[in-house]
Design a protein around this motif. Structure first.
Motif, PDB file in Angstrom:
ATOM      1  N   SER A 275       0.846  -1.193   0.000  1.00  0.00           N
ATOM      2  CA  SER A 275       0.000   0.000   0.000  1.00  0.00           C
ATOM      3  C   SER A 275       0.883   1.244   0.000  1.00  0.00           C
ATOM      4  O   SER A 275       2.082   1.177   0.258  1.00  0.00           O
ATOM      5  N   ARG A 276       0.281   2.388  -0.259  1.00  0.00           N
ATOM      6  CA  ARG A 276       1.041   3.645  -0.256  1.00  0.00           C
ATOM      7  C   ARG A 276       1.629   3.931   1.121  1.00  0.00           C
ATOM      8  O   ARG A 276       2.772   4.360   1.233  1.00  0.00           O
ATOM      9  N   SER A 277       0.820   3.689   2.161  1.00  0.00           N
ATOM     10  CA  SER A 277       1.312   3.987   3.507  1.00  0.00           C
ATOM     11  C   SER A 277       2.509   3.112   3.857  1.00  0.00           C
ATOM     12  O   SER A 277       3.455   3.563   4.504  1.00  0.00           O
ATOM     13  N   THR A 278       2.483   1.847   3.412  1.00  0.00           N
ATOM     14  CA  THR A 278       3.622   0.950   3.670  1.00  0.00           C
ATOM     15  C   THR A 278       4.860   1.438   2.932  1.00  0.00           C
ATOM     16  O   THR A 278       5.961   1.462   3.497  1.00  0.00           O
ATOM     17  N   LEU A 279       4.684   1.829   1.677  1.00  0.00           N
ATOM     18  CA  LEU A 279       5.821   2.319   0.895  1.00  0.00           C
ATOM     19  C   LEU A 279       6.409   3.579   1.527  1.00  0.00           C
ATOM     20  O   LEU A 279       7.631   3.697   1.667  1.00  0.00           O
ATOM     21  N   TYR A 280       5.545   4.516   1.898  1.00  0.00           N
ATOM     22  CA  TYR A 280       6.021   5.744   2.543  1.00  0.00           C
ATOM     23  C   TYR A 280       6.811   5.419   3.807  1.00  0.00           C
ATOM     24  O   TYR A 280       7.888   5.969   4.047  1.00  0.00           O
ATOM     25  N   ARG A 281       6.250   4.505   4.621  1.00  0.00           N
ATOM     26  CA  ARG A 281       6.882   4.180   5.900  1.00  0.00           C
ATOM     27  C   ARG A 281       8.238   3.509   5.707  1.00  0.00           C
ATOM     28  O   ARG A 281       9.223   3.832   6.376  1.00  0.00           O
ATOM     29  N   LYS A 282       8.311   2.561   4.779  1.00  0.00           N
ATOM     30  CA  LYS A 282       9.562   1.836   4.564  1.00  0.00           C
ATOM     31  C   LYS A 282      10.642   2.730   3.970  1.00  0.00           C
ATOM     32  O   LYS A 282      11.821   2.620   4.334  1.00  0.00           O
ATOM     33  N   LEU A 283      10.248   3.605   3.062  1.00  0.00           N
ATOM     34  CA  LEU A 283      11.243   4.528   2.497  1.00  0.00           C
ATOM     35  C   LEU A 283      11.730   5.507   3.559  1.00  0.00           C
ATOM     36  O   LEU A 283      12.910   5.882   3.578  1.00  0.00           O
ATOM     37  N   LYS A 284      10.832   5.902   4.455  1.00  0.00           N
ATOM     38  CA  LYS A 284      11.223   6.823   5.530  1.00  0.00           C
ATOM     39  C   LYS A 284      12.270   6.193   6.426  1.00  0.00           C
ATOM     40  O   LYS A 284      13.220   6.856   6.856  1.00  0.00           O
ATOM     41  N   THR A 285      12.121   4.877   6.703  1.00  0.00           N
ATOM     42  CA  THR A 285      13.102   4.191   7.548  1.00  0.00           C
ATOM     43  C   THR A 285      14.472   4.108   6.868  1.00  0.00           C
ATOM     44  O   THR A 285      15.486   3.918   7.534  1.00  0.00           O
ATOM     45  N   GLU A 286      14.481   4.246   5.544  1.00  0.00           N
ATOM     46  CA  GLU A 286      15.735   4.211   4.806  1.00  0.00           C
ATOM     47  C   GLU A 286      16.236   5.621   4.476  1.00  0.00           C
ATOM     48  O   GLU A 286      17.162   5.793   3.678  1.00  0.00           O
ATOM     49  N   GLY A 287      15.596   6.625   5.095  1.00  0.00           N
ATOM     50  CA  GLY A 287      16.087   7.996   4.991  1.00  0.00           C
ATOM     51  C   GLY A 287      15.756   8.722   3.711  1.00  0.00           C
ATOM     52  O   GLY A 287      16.470   9.654   3.312  1.00  0.00           O
ATOM     53  N   THR A 288      14.689   8.328   3.055  1.00  0.00           N
ATOM     54  CA  THR A 288      14.331   9.009   1.812  1.00  0.00           C
ATOM     55  C   THR A 288      12.815   8.993   1.650  1.00  0.00           C
ATOM     56  O   THR A 288      12.076   8.599   2.552  1.00  0.00           O
ATOM     57  N   ASN A 289      12.336   9.440   0.504  1.00  0.00           N
ATOM     58  CA  ASN A 289      10.910   9.401   0.198  1.00  0.00           C
ATOM     59  C   ASN A 289      10.728   9.227  -1.303  1.00  0.00           C
ATOM     60  O   ASN A 289      11.678   9.360  -2.080  1.00  0.00           O
ATOM     61  N   PHE A 290       9.510   8.936  -1.706  1.00  0.00           N
ATOM     62  CA  PHE A 290       9.250   8.594  -3.100  1.00  0.00           C
ATOM     63  C   PHE A 290       9.504   9.788  -4.028  1.00  0.00           C
ATOM     64  O   PHE A 290      10.086   9.642  -5.114  1.00  0.00           O
ATOM     65  N   THR A 291       9.105  10.967  -3.617  1.00  0.00           N
ATOM     66  CA  THR A 291       9.295  12.156  -4.443  1.00  0.00           C
ATOM     67  C   THR A 291      10.769  12.394  -4.727  1.00  0.00           C
ATOM     68  O   THR A 291      11.157  12.715  -5.864  1.00  0.00           O
TER      69      THR A 291
END
Length: 337
Positions: A275-291
């Motif tokens: 889901s979008r929320s999962t993707l946002y959360r996992k990327l945040k833990t890796e210090g980045t974001n989708f944009t």
């Protein structure tokens, strides 16, 4: 429902979680409040499933599935709950793997497909086949000790229930072995599996005759099998990539593969089965974001000499912009860097 952070790294078929959760609600083992505590991703996918939307390729944390089984195990009013759930075939709750199995030629072929691609369902569940003297023993185990014995009951019962349903034959095992101690009431086990059910054994297995194991699947469709097998292989490959590397790496690989398609977050989430929320959360833990990842991918793309030879409209499309205005604003912003 408490879920440890380290447990969320492994995922299972979302349908497996949703089907079990709703089954436990119907049986009064958990309530609707328990569902709200399972997180946004679960609630979103559960609602989609209730509205008959296809979620066969989506995943949820394995920890949710384990927690549901442990809650059921703690509900001591019914020690046969795993057997009861597994013995009932729910065609509505067929995930990608179950749909694929339904199109195999024989039960033997279906088992091989199932055991080789069990990660599509649950990476912690393992099945082996042992052949001897005209008999076939199908043995199941869970690599995680967190699963209670009722989860094993469910897996064995489901294997037999689906075999009976697909073959349209009244298959009775030669014997069933269970590691669990004998429950107080064994009548339900004998009624479903047959007269030879042995408890306190060294492994959990169904012993079938080879003739039963080689029963044909009556409604198999070779064309559908071909389509489903290709889709399953694609999902398997994607799951393997995701399990081996980081989500950041997976997203970058997709952007490199097709920037115009995967700069759209919906396409990326669908491809990664999150889901979008999962993707946002996992990327945040890796210090980045989708944009930021999309921006970096576009900057890399602009360094391609071949792209410098095309007009702005085509370049805008290659970079994944929905309109030429957004493209010009992007070019203007990077020119200031």
């Amino acid at each position: 429902m408490t879920v440890n952070s380290h447990e969320t790294k492994r995922n299972v078929s979302a349908i497996a979680v949703i089907d079990l959760a709703n089954e436990l609600v119907e049986r009064g083992i958990i309530n609707e409040t328990s569902l709200t505590e399972m997180g946004t991703d679960f609630l979103t996918l559960n609602e989609a499933w209730q509205n008959n939307q296809p979620i066969q390729e989506y995943r949820l944390p394995e920890a949710l599935l384990v927690s549901l089984w442990r809650q059921a195990d703690a509900h001591r009013t019914n020690s046969n709950i795993g057997l009861e759930i597994g013995s009932s075939v729910n065609f509505h709750a067929k995930g990608l793997l179950a749909n694929w199995l339904s199109q195999c030629n024989t039960l033997a072929e279906a088992f091989d497909v199932f055991s080789e691609n069990i990660s599509l369902l649950n990476l912690s569940e393992h099945w082996d086949k042992k052949e001897d003297d005209g008999q076939v023993k199908l043995v199941v185990r869970f690599s995680s000790s967190k699963y209670p014995s009722i989860a094993v009951d469910r897996s064995l019962a489901a294997m037999l229930a689906w075999s009976r349903s697909l073959s349209m034959e009244g298959i009775t095992p030669l014997a069933v072995t269970l590691q669990r101690p004998s429950p107080k009431l064994t009548a339900n086990y004998l009624a479903f599996f047959g007269d030879t059910v042995l408890f306190g054994q060294t492994e959990n297995g169904l012993c079938l005759s080879k003739s039963a194991f080689n029963q044909t699947i009556k409604q198999a469709n070779p064309y559908l099998k071909s389509i489903l097998s290709k889709q399953a292989m694609t999902l398997n490959a994607q799951l393997n990539k995701t399990n081996r590397g980081s989500v950041l790496e997976s997203v970058n690989n997709l952007l490199l593969e097709d920037l115009a398609q995967f700069c759209q977050i919906g396409s990326t989430c669908e491809k990664l089965h999150v889901s979008r929320s999962t993707l946002y959360r996992k990327l945040k833990t890796e210090g980045t974001n989708f944009t930021e990842l999309v921006k970096e991918a576009r900057l890399r793309k602009l360094k391609d000499n071949a792209l410098r030879q095309i007009n702005h409209v085509d370049l805008s499309e290659a970079l994944g912009f929905q309109d030429i205005g957004s493209y010009y604003r992007f070019i203007k912003s990077i020119s200031k860097l």
